[in-house]
Design an enzyme around this catalytic site. Structure first.
Site, mmCIF file in Angstrom:
data_model
loop_
_atom_site.group_PDB
_atom_site.id
_atom_site.type_symbol
_atom_site.label_atom_id
_atom_site.label_comp_id
_atom_site.label_asym_id
_atom_site.label_seq_id
_atom_site.Cartn_x
_atom_site.Cartn_y
_atom_site.Cartn_z
ATOM 1 N N LYS B 183 -1.641 31.354 30.673
ATOM 2 C CA LYS B 183 -2.136 32.694 30.385
ATOM 3 C C LYS B 183 -3.566 32.451 29.866
ATOM 4 C CE LYS B 183 -3.104 36.463 28.077
ATOM 5 N NZ LYS B 183 -4.410 36.567 27.379
ATOM 6 N N SER B 241 -4.084 32.716 16.653
ATOM 7 C CA SER B 241 -3.918 33.331 15.331
ATOM 8 C C SER B 241 -2.457 33.305 14.899
ATOM 9 C CB SER B 241 -4.382 34.785 15.380
ATOM 10 O OG SER B 241 -3.458 35.554 16.137
ATOM 11 N N ARG B 242 -2.269 33.450 13.592
ATOM 12 C CA ARG B 242 -0.917 33.522 13.049
ATOM 13 C C ARG B 242 -0.171 34.735 13.594
ATOM 14 N NH1 ARG B 242 0.287 32.717 6.648
ATOM 15 N NH2 ARG B 242 2.516 33.201 6.625
ATOM 16 N N GLU B 264 0.333 26.678 17.340
ATOM 17 C CA GLU B 264 -0.524 26.120 16.298
ATOM 18 C C GLU B 264 -1.346 27.291 15.814
ATOM 19 O OE1 GLU B 264 -3.573 25.392 14.763
ATOM 20 O OE2 GLU B 264 -4.304 23.995 16.285
ATOM 21 N N CYS B 301 -9.480 24.585 13.897
ATOM 22 C CA CYS B 301 -8.198 24.686 13.185
ATOM 23 C C CYS B 301 -8.215 23.803 11.948
ATOM 24 C CB CYS B 301 -7.050 24.220 14.060
ATOM 25 S SG CYS B 301 -7.209 24.645 15.777
ATOM 26 N N GLU B 390 -6.485 31.666 5.505
ATOM 27 C CA GLU B 390 -7.552 31.211 6.391
ATOM 28 C C GLU B 390 -8.532 32.343 6.725
ATOM 29 O OE1 GLU B 390 -7.992 28.664 10.539
ATOM 30 O OE2 GLU B 390 -6.461 30.216 10.470
#
Lengths: 522, 522
Positions: B183, B241-242, B264, B301, B390
């Protein structure tokens, strides 16, 4: 020593006001003593203790942890006949079977002790520094595996020793360096107490932090749910029903910090009878099959619940042989009244399905909770998910496949399984070759010319498989590979020797199998 | 060759009616051509093709798959400057950085090719039969790892080459034997098309099933959700992103067959400045820190977003040095307008927090989407989850700890991280020893006297860590261990040689590193 019915929270023995009793499935009566049920306060204390024990326990050297596992085994043996007799009363399993299961339980503790001493479990990888590399130097990189943290283990009903308090999940988690809280199975709390006593003595004898082990009993679902939801718990081991396993997976996934659940849930373990094998030994196969099907009242995860036979002149011989063998098989008492009821319902569901033909039933009996074996057949074209579903106990469905295409089609529609078995002679190899890719996608273990019951505890064993056989196909719950379920890698970059863990210090690297700059060294 | 804006579905190139365009963050303008967005029909076809390709692709020998990976690398290099220029236009990343990133991308494809040839990835374990064992004989048991099935890889914004179409997730999944559907990230569709063209050529050149690779683009969330929900997909690789990662985890867990998601997600990569290190080189540390913080506009990251300093006479020297360095750091354009906006909001949130003191900002600039570095400080007692969260970009918070207890306390409250860094001299080793158990529980990589940015692609690297740094701490997304994410074990019991896979045949066992009856052999 009489049973107390108390919980084990570290070194404390705790009684609560809520109690339950075990049932003897053979006599259908409750047996003493009453056992305390753990509530939220006990969950809190056990989790806190396990969390406090973690850093100390995981820092132990391989030899100390190996001796601890062996000591548990020794203390279990020292329980003597009392353990076997209580397990027999609580499970209905014969003493000979329980004696064998005890041997397996102690054997797997010793196997994990040996695995610890071999050291490869730490997954050491060393990429030495390359200070002169262009365009950028490479740092010194050292990897090892560390344990995840406290683990909750759910005792299983069908192996009151080998998959319960000191069973495979406990052995592999303790080997990995994880404190364990066992949620005892409510069907055999006395057996659980005896084994917990053995572990508790081993903890004391080895001078370990008491939080390394706790046993919480209870007959309500809240207890297991509360343990899995506790933020101090970092992984879960479970063997049991699909419903139970899926419920735990959902709780674990909904946590603020999701955690791995290793649930071994259900399998019908397809057996494939190919034409050469049927021609060579249809009658013998029928007898062997029923032996595997009815062993332990069929209460194995690896019970052969689905048999695919390629149509030919010998299929009826196989069926007649199996039917005769089943008719002569004396029903055995099942583990619990609940399991017996579920078995009866499952068998009735099949017997009343219009596509399904009843081929044979085991002999009738007056005994309580005795599961009469059941054998059915269905044409491949009529096989549905409902028919292919596990009926826990000695029930199996023979699927008659008119041709290879029907067989492949039926296999492709199966859900994930623990095992698949091929009965073949050389003439069947071409068909088997075509089936193997499908089987590899569907199962964790492929057998030839054997029966799936009887799982070896060794290095190459896989007792696992794609969902819903288990919640996580990447692993096994039997054998030494199981230790990896409770480990994760950590990399140390440019750490001075003084700060490196023992296995990674610069003078220690040859003491354990490892990879050096990618090269395997043993 | 001009960009077409088409999707890659196996060997087909597909255009749809829904399109989007990339933006040049430096000029804040849209660039040509328009790119087709994939819908449900394209998801269906790509998943079906990947599923059809799986059995063929996974059966390839190590050498063929290794050559395929190397060919992808060669074709990427053959794209020449066109690739770097398009990536620069779509990401704002300088050409020098993109040249290095291309080298890393091709290097990791070659590393996985080498890993395939070494053979240990198959995890071969052989427990030979013991026909005379009492009380029961042991069967011949052979274990190897097989790939999970088709994998969906999500391209990341911040590494348009190394964590995108042919990045680490794709390389490790293809190495494992899994077809890949990428994707593509909507920020760099042109870069994605060029790399997809390289992979597509490699598939053809190596004569592989076209379903081994597809690229679907789109700027709506439905596309990724649809791919992860498709029953033919068996694992997911994601860097981002989270919020994005957690959303994919939920979709994967809610499937009829839940699947692993390797996401991640976020990390603030704590850096610990201990007293000896501060006394020896506070000023140099300040400069180095800002170098790591502002590199690539802080869009890594592993960016050092939280610095813990133990109070002492040299903390102010460190802060002044860092402040001066940051003030002189020229702001760089960020990857997208959205990332720039989120950075601004994150910095404003910190700047307006009453407990937080602004220490320095990077130089101001008129350029579009230029992220001005930001440095803050907070006393340890006032550190909250909100402050420790973050902020993607060159923003960092210095946490002043009055004493060791405050430092330990603050570390224990941190969520899971990718890395932790210790700055130490010998005098700090006793404190470091006490901190290490906490760091090991919290992170995937521990560094000494370095900076977390710059991740080596090698055997011992771990780019992973406890939740929410990643969704699954048991693995890494960088380095050869990453191949294990896409594998599961299968055991073969008593299979005749003719039916065993090549690596397990009885005359092949010495060709690859393996365990024989538990003994490591390489």
């Amino acid at each position: 020593m009489p049973l107390t019915g108390q919980l084990f929270i570290g070194r404390e023995r705790v009684a609560t006001s809520q109690t339950f009793r075990a049932a003897n499935p053979t006599t259908a009566s409750l047996i003493d003593p009453p056992f305390s049920s753990a509530g939220a306060a006990e969950v809190e204390r056990a989790c806190q203790l396990a969390s406090e024990a973690f850093d100390q326990y995981r820092a132990l050297d391989n030899e100390t942890r190996a001796k601890f596992l062996e000591t548990i085994g020794d203390r279990i043996m020292a329980l003597g006949d009392e353990l076997l007799e209580r397990a027999n009363a609580e499970s209905g399993l014969p003493l000979a079977r329980l004696t064998g299961e005890r041997g397996r339980t102690v054997g797997q503790l010793r196997l994990f002790a040996d695995e610890l001493r071999k050291g490869g479990w730490q997954g050491v990888r060393i990429d030495p520094a390359m200070p002169d590399r262009k365009p950028l130097p490479r740092a010194d990189l050292r990897q090892r595996k560390v344990p995840l943290g406290p683990v909750v283990v759910f005792g299983a009903s069908n192996f009151p020793l080998a998959f319960s308090v000191a069973g495979g999940d406990t052995a592999s988690a303790l080997a990995a360096g994880c404190p364990v809280i066992v949620k005892g199975h409510s069907a055999h709390p006395g057996t659980s107490e005896l084994v917990a006593q053995a572990i508790s003595e081993a903890v004391a004898q080895c001078g370990l932090h008491p939080g390394v082990f706790s046993l919480l009993n209870g007959d309500k679902r809240d207890l297991g749910a509360g343990l899995v939801a506790d933020p101090r718990i970092k992984a879960v081991g479970f063997t049991g029903s699909r419903g139970g396993g899926v419920a735990l997976m959902k709780i674990a996934a909904a946590r603020k910090e999701p955690i791995p659940v290793y649930a071994e849930m259900s399998s019908v373990n397809p057996v494939l009878l190919l034409p050469g094998a049927l021609a060579a030994r249809a009658e013998a196969l029928g007898k062997e099959f029923v032996g595997s099907l009815t062993m332990g009242s069929g209460q194995f995860c690896t019970n052969p619940g689905l048999v695919f036979a390629l149509e030919g002149p010998h299929v009826d011989t196989f069926i007649q042989s199996a039917a005769a063998a089943l008719g002569g098989a004396a029903p055995q008492v099942m583990l619990t009244a609940g399991i017996y009821d579920a078995f009866q319902k499952g068998v009735d569901r099949l017997a009343t399905n219009k596509s399904v033909k009843t081929i044979a039933r085991g002999a009738d009996t007056q005994g309580a909770n005795c599961g009469r074996g059941a054998l059915f057949s269905v044409p491949a074209g009529a096989l549905t998910h409902e028919i292919a579903e596990e009926v826990f106990g000695a029930s199996s469905v023979i699927v008659r496949c008119a041709n290879e295409a029907e067989l492949v089609d039926a296999l492709e529609k199966l859900e994930g399984q623990l095992t698949a078995t091929l009965h073949v002679t050389e003439q069947d190899y071409p068909i088997a070759q075509k089936l193997l890719p499908t089987l590899e996608r569907k199962v964790g273990r492929i057998l030839a010319n054997g029966w799936p019951t009887g799982v070896e505890v060794s290095h190459a064993m896989v007792h696992g498989g794609p969902y819903p056989a288990t919640s996580d196909s990447r692993t096994t719950s039997v054998g030494t590979l199981a230790i990896e379920r409770f480990l994760r890698p950590v990399c140390y970059q440019d750490l001075p020797d003084a700060l490196l863990p023992p296995a990674l210090k610069r003078d220690a690297q040859s003491a354990t199998p490892h990879r050096f700059d990618g090269v395997y060294r043993s």
